[in-house]
Design an enzyme around this catalytic site. Sequence first.
Site, PDB file in Angstrom:
ATOM      1  N   SER A  66       7.401  -1.450   4.195  1.00 19.84           N
ATOM      2  CA  SER A  66       7.720   0.194   4.034  1.00 19.84           C
ATOM      3  C   SER A  66       8.779   0.703   5.242  1.00 19.84           C
ATOM      4  O   SER A  66       9.932  -0.863   4.886  1.00 19.84           O
ATOM      5  CB  SER A  66       6.445   0.749   4.782  1.00 19.84           C
ATOM      6  OG  SER A  66       6.019   2.337   5.102  1.00 19.84           O
ATOM      7  N   ASP A 180       4.404   2.331  -2.049  1.00 12.56           N
ATOM      8  CA  ASP A 180       4.984   1.406  -0.578  1.00 12.56           C
ATOM      9  C   ASP A 180       3.985   0.703  -0.182  1.00 12.56           C
ATOM     10  O   ASP A 180       2.806   0.639  -0.530  1.00 12.56           O
ATOM     11  CB  ASP A 180       4.082   2.581   0.394  1.00 12.56           C
ATOM     12  CG  ASP A 180       4.708   2.632   2.074  1.00 12.56           C
ATOM     13  OD1 ASP A 180       4.506   1.354   2.321  1.00 12.56           O
ATOM     14  OD2 ASP A 180       5.196   3.514   2.424  1.00 12.56           O
TER      15      ASP A 180
END
Length: 305
Positions: A66, A180
């Site tokens: 991320s 993610d």
Amino acid sequence: MRFLRTSEPEAKRPVDALKAGAFPAGDDAGVTLALGGGFSRGFAHLGVLDVLEQEQVPVSAIVGTSIGGLLGAAYADGISVRDLCDLGRRVTIRDFLRFQHTGSSAHGQRKDCIGKFVQEWFSARQLEELRIPTAIVTTDLDTGAPFVFTRGPVETAVRATCAFPGLVKPVEYEGHLLADGCIVAPVPTQIAARISGGFVLGVNVAPNEAGDAAPENVVRVLDSRWRAAHRMALEPSWTRDAAILLEPQVHHIDWNDFSRVDEAFAAGAEAMRRALPSLREMLARQSEMALSTGMPLQAESRVAL
């Protein structure tokens, strides 16, 4: 500070796809950074990097999830910590919310803001062109397993690792639907240990959030519930696979508050400075072990700070 004994390894979550398998042999005296996710709290990673740079501790590889993947790749490309902090001060959560497009190209293709950042700021177009070997962790939504980039298009990898479900659209790549990396690897120490074979320093910028304010929207509800579940299921993994695990004091910074970049940076720098004595001691032992046996150090104890 607490010392954690090494215990029997737990069952490994399979890696669905690992582009290029492993890094080339790096600097034996350096560290492999495992940078976790945490939205605005992730700017603590820059404080860690700044201290390592000032203290001339070499970074042999970076593995990021991320915001950790985005900032780690940017640093590996040669973008300075100062420039990244300056950029962070100008960011708002709305920049990330504009996931549909910021306009259309001449060919009618959509441009998202994260992709635009990579295009405008990065020199490298492929991960293997970065100055520091870098892996970016994403989640394959079809299999629920990590999909780890160590080569291939930087833009695709960064967009995918920042594609938080419900906030940013998943990214399609070679038949995979990617999102993610925090879903499967909030702090990617296990992946870092597997593909670098070196000394892993993990940075968790989303520690116990018990003191946080109550979630106020669906994205925060999902985020808090996923993180709670993953802390229970994965925390033994990410603590065990890091020689040193840092937890900068950023729990008071709201996940979407990019006005507090300097606070996050300072917290990361403080955590890294406190860990320097342990880091230097363990790296010295690693170097001695490598010189005497030709084998990398297998840490007898691990430190959480």
